[in-house]
Design a protein around this motif. Sequence first.
Motif, PDB file in Angstrom:
ATOM      1  N   GLU A  88       0.829  -1.203   0.000  1.00 17.96           N
ATOM      2  CA  GLU A  88       0.000   0.000   0.000  1.00 17.96           C
ATOM      3  C   GLU A  88       0.865   1.255   0.000  1.00 17.96           C
ATOM      4  O   GLU A  88       0.570   2.221  -0.711  1.00 17.96           O
ATOM      5  CB  GLU A  88      -0.919   0.000   1.217  1.00 17.96           C
ATOM      6  N   ALA A  89       1.922   1.234   0.806  1.00 18.36           N
ATOM      7  CA  ALA A  89       2.821   2.393   0.859  1.00 18.36           C
ATOM      8  C   ALA A  89       3.490   2.610  -0.496  1.00 18.36           C
ATOM      9  O   ALA A  89       3.603   3.747  -0.972  1.00 18.36           O
ATOM     10  CB  ALA A  89       3.877   2.189   1.945  1.00 18.36           C
ATOM     11  N   ARG A  90       3.919   1.524  -1.124  1.00 19.65           N
ATOM     12  CA  ARG A  90       4.564   1.626  -2.433  1.00 19.65           C
ATOM     13  C   ARG A  90       3.595   2.215  -3.447  1.00 19.65           C
ATOM     14  O   ARG A  90       3.981   3.080  -4.254  1.00 19.65           O
ATOM     15  CB  ARG A  90       5.049   0.240  -2.842  1.00 19.65           C
ATOM     16  N   LEU A  91       2.338   1.778  -3.428  1.00 20.49           N
ATOM     17  CA  LEU A  91       1.343   2.273  -4.385  1.00 20.49           C
ATOM     18  C   LEU A  91       1.064   3.760  -4.227  1.00 20.49           C
ATOM     19  O   LEU A  91       0.797   4.446  -5.211  1.00 20.49           O
ATOM     20  CB  LEU A  91       0.030   1.497  -4.231  1.00 20.49           C
ATOM     21  N   THR A 149       8.529   4.355   3.681  1.00 21.12           N
ATOM     22  CA  THR A 149       7.762   3.458   4.544  1.00 21.12           C
ATOM     23  C   THR A 149       7.793   2.038   4.007  1.00 21.12           C
ATOM     24  O   THR A 149       7.985   1.078   4.764  1.00 21.12           O
ATOM     25  CB  THR A 149       6.303   3.950   4.687  1.00 21.12           C
ATOM     26  N   ALA A 150       7.609   1.887   2.709  1.00 21.83           N
ATOM     27  CA  ALA A 150       7.641   0.556   2.099  1.00 21.83           C
ATOM     28  C   ALA A 150       8.992  -0.110   2.332  1.00 21.83           C
ATOM     29  O   ALA A 150       9.056  -1.296   2.692  1.00 21.83           O
ATOM     30  CB  ALA A 150       7.338   0.654   0.607  1.00 21.83           C
ATOM     31  N   ASP A 151      10.063   0.640   2.139  1.00 23.70           N
ATOM     32  CA  ASP A 151      11.404   0.089   2.364  1.00 23.70           C
ATOM     33  C   ASP A 151      11.595  -0.341   3.814  1.00 23.70           C
ATOM     34  O   ASP A 151      12.160  -1.400   4.091  1.00 23.70           O
ATOM     35  CB  ASP A 151      12.483   1.112   1.981  1.00 23.70           C
ATOM     36  N   ALA A 152      11.122   0.487   4.744  1.00 24.94           N
ATOM     37  CA  ALA A 152      11.267   0.165   6.167  1.00 24.94           C
ATOM     38  C   ALA A 152      10.496  -1.110   6.509  1.00 24.94           C
ATOM     39  O   ALA A 152      11.008  -1.983   7.222  1.00 24.94           O
ATOM     40  CB  ALA A 152      10.774   1.331   7.023  1.00 24.94           C
TER      41      ALA A 152
END
Length: 83
Positions: free
Chosen positions: A59-62, A68-71
């Motif tokens: 969801e963060a990536r989208l 956030t996605a990386d974390a």
Amino acid sequence: MLTMEDCIAFCGMEADEVEALAASEHLPTIIAAEWTARELARQGGRDHVETVLGERAGEARLRGDDATADALETIMARERTRL
């Protein structure tokens, strides 16, 4: 009296992992620590926690929130090494 650090240590995950779950699930950190402890104690719970983290990372990536996605993906990779 238990401290936040005690509760996080009891749940079996690192503080940043619990905080990431708390943020992604819109929960106070203490509630996320309790949820995590319960999930990790039940059969298949670790997989469920990883699924939740993976969904939140996606969801963060989208939405373009790569930090956030990386974390979250880093946390997932760290958890996989604990198995």
